[in-house]
Design an enzyme around this catalytic site. Structure first.
Site, PDB file in Angstrom:
ATOM      1  N   CYS A 322       0.826  -1.208   0.000  1.00 17.55           N
ATOM      2  CA  CYS A 322       0.000   0.000   0.000  1.00 17.55           C
ATOM      3  C   CYS A 322       0.860   1.258   0.000  1.00 17.55           C
ATOM      4  O   CYS A 322       0.334   2.367   0.163  1.00 17.55           O
ATOM      5  CB  CYS A 322      -0.952   0.005   1.196  1.00 17.55           C
ATOM      6  SG  CYS A 322      -0.130  -0.022   2.808  1.00 17.55           S
ATOM      7  N   GLU A 356      -2.027   1.010  -4.682  1.00 21.55           N
ATOM      8  CA  GLU A 356      -1.539  -0.279  -4.199  1.00 21.55           C
ATOM      9  C   GLU A 356      -0.789  -0.967  -5.334  1.00 21.55           C
ATOM     10  O   GLU A 356      -1.115  -0.791  -6.510  1.00 21.55           O
ATOM     11  CB  GLU A 356      -2.712  -1.156  -3.753  1.00 21.55           C
ATOM     12  CG  GLU A 356      -3.579  -0.560  -2.682  1.00 21.55           C
ATOM     13  CD  GLU A 356      -3.440  -1.246  -1.329  1.00 21.55           C
ATOM     14  OE1 GLU A 356      -2.899  -2.365  -1.290  1.00 21.55           O
ATOM     15  OE2 GLU A 356      -3.865  -0.653  -0.329  1.00 21.55           O
TER      16      GLU A 356
END
Length: 364
Positions: A322, A356
């Site tokens: 992330c 991400e």
């Protein structure tokens, strides 16, 4: 960075710019063609948190410019959140505003929704709440067809349940996930589906002949679908709430080749190396496993140096990130022993700089 401005007409342009920045950032690596997975243009966030602002008897939602908590921006429209949240959030505040027991010292409202329309609302207070609050808030549960949780310092009241059940269609099968309030869940459900599909694709050659070890498994978001590609899955998570949800999800989905352990990832590594003994693995016969693949989905801080050394011991690494910055740092070490075979970017947070990434690495 300013508050996200949702502009569907500019989405493709913004996504292309994000992809270009990613390619520049990872130019030091020999990347394969980057696979790009888009988000819905609007109403993509299944969970959201809003601070509330009081002016006399008025009450409204606010957001803040990053780094500036003294300049609230009044929220009157929010196309980022799911349609179900948007349908309820302003009408709910209208119902709360005239009721002192519900309005007094309310400082935040959290929403957790699902693709099927379930909605859980958490009301957070800077005061204690009790029976009077329950009596005042109960009519709202039926009026808006929602579950409601009240939170105050060291206390929590739920009218019925403190979770929703998300159903994600994956490769012709529906996976059901208990998602508990105040616990981590993937905020963008459609992008989450892309991520799971991609993870299944890159691991498909395992063909159930080897085993998977997973660190940071959460509520089993990847664990449950990936179990079909492996003979056995052993996963770790340190959050008590997430471990319970993961175990309940395993049972609810009828999957019988997953074990979820509540322990730090480094402890499981020591157990697998024979350097540590614990009753938590009693009867699991881990010495019979062939862990050829490791899955890591760490927080924004990425993997620390010790964990990097742990994961490079595995033949194949599936890294869900992330934070491209910490991913870049980790790959500098991992790529000394492994080659990047697949690389994907998932636009989990449209109209922001965040994204991400998924990386599939195989030992040289």
């Amino acid at each position: 960075m300013s508050l996200p401005q949702v502009d569907p007409e500019r989405y493709s342009q913004l996504l292309a710019a994000k992809q270009q920045r990613l390619l520049q950032q990872f130019a030091e690596f020999e990347l394969p063609a980057v696979e790009v997975f888009e988000s819905p243009r609007e109403h993509y966030r299944m969970r959201a948190e809003f601070r509330t602002w009081h002016e006399g008897d008025d009450l409204y939602y606010v957001m803040f410019e990053p780094g500036n908590k003294r300049a609230p921006v009044k929220v009157t429209h929010c196309p980022m959140v799911s349609e179900r949240i948007h349908e309820v959030m302003f009408a709910l505040l209208d119902a709360i505003r005239p009721v002192k027991e519900l309005r007094y010292r309310l400082f935040q409202v959290d929403f957790l929704s699902t693709l099927s329309g379930e909605l859980l609302v958490s009301l957070l207070y800077h005061r204690q709440i009790g029976d009077d609050w329950v009596a005042a808030v109960t009519p709202l549960r039926e009026a808006f067809n929602i579950d409601i949780v009240g939170r105050a310092r060291k206390s929590k009241i739920m009218l019925d349940r403190d979770y929703v059940v998300e159903t994600l269609p994956i490769n012709g099968r529906d996976y059901r996930y208990i998602q508990t309030e105040n616990s981590f869940t993937q905020p963008n459900a459609e992008v989450c589906r892309h991520m799971i599909h991609w993870a299944l694709d890159v691991t498909r050659d395992s063909a159930g002949e080897t085993d998977l070890v997973e660190f940071y498994c959460g509520n089993g978001n990847f664990t449950l679908p990936l179990a079909q590609n492996f003979r056995r899955v052993v996963a770790t998570e340190i959050s008590k709430t997430s471990v319970k949800a993961a175990r309940d999800n395993i049972i609810d989905n009828g999957i019988d080749n997953i074990d979820v352990l509540r322990m730090p990832s480094e402890d499981l590594v020591k157990v697998l190396r024979g350097e540590k003994e614990t009753r938590k693995v009693a009867g699991l016969a881990l010495d019979t496993c062939n862990f050829s693949t490791v899955l890591v989905d760490p927080p924004r801080s990425g993997l620390d140096d010790e964990t990097v050394q742990q994961v490079v011991a595995y033949e194949r690494i599936l890294y869900i990130s992330c934070n491209p910055d910490t991913l870049q740092q980790n790959l500098r070490e991992i790529c000394k022993t492994h080659t990047i075979e697949r690389f994907a970017m998932f636009d989990q947070f449209p109209y922001t700089d965040h994204l991400e990434c998924g990386v599939w690495l195989v030992k040289r």
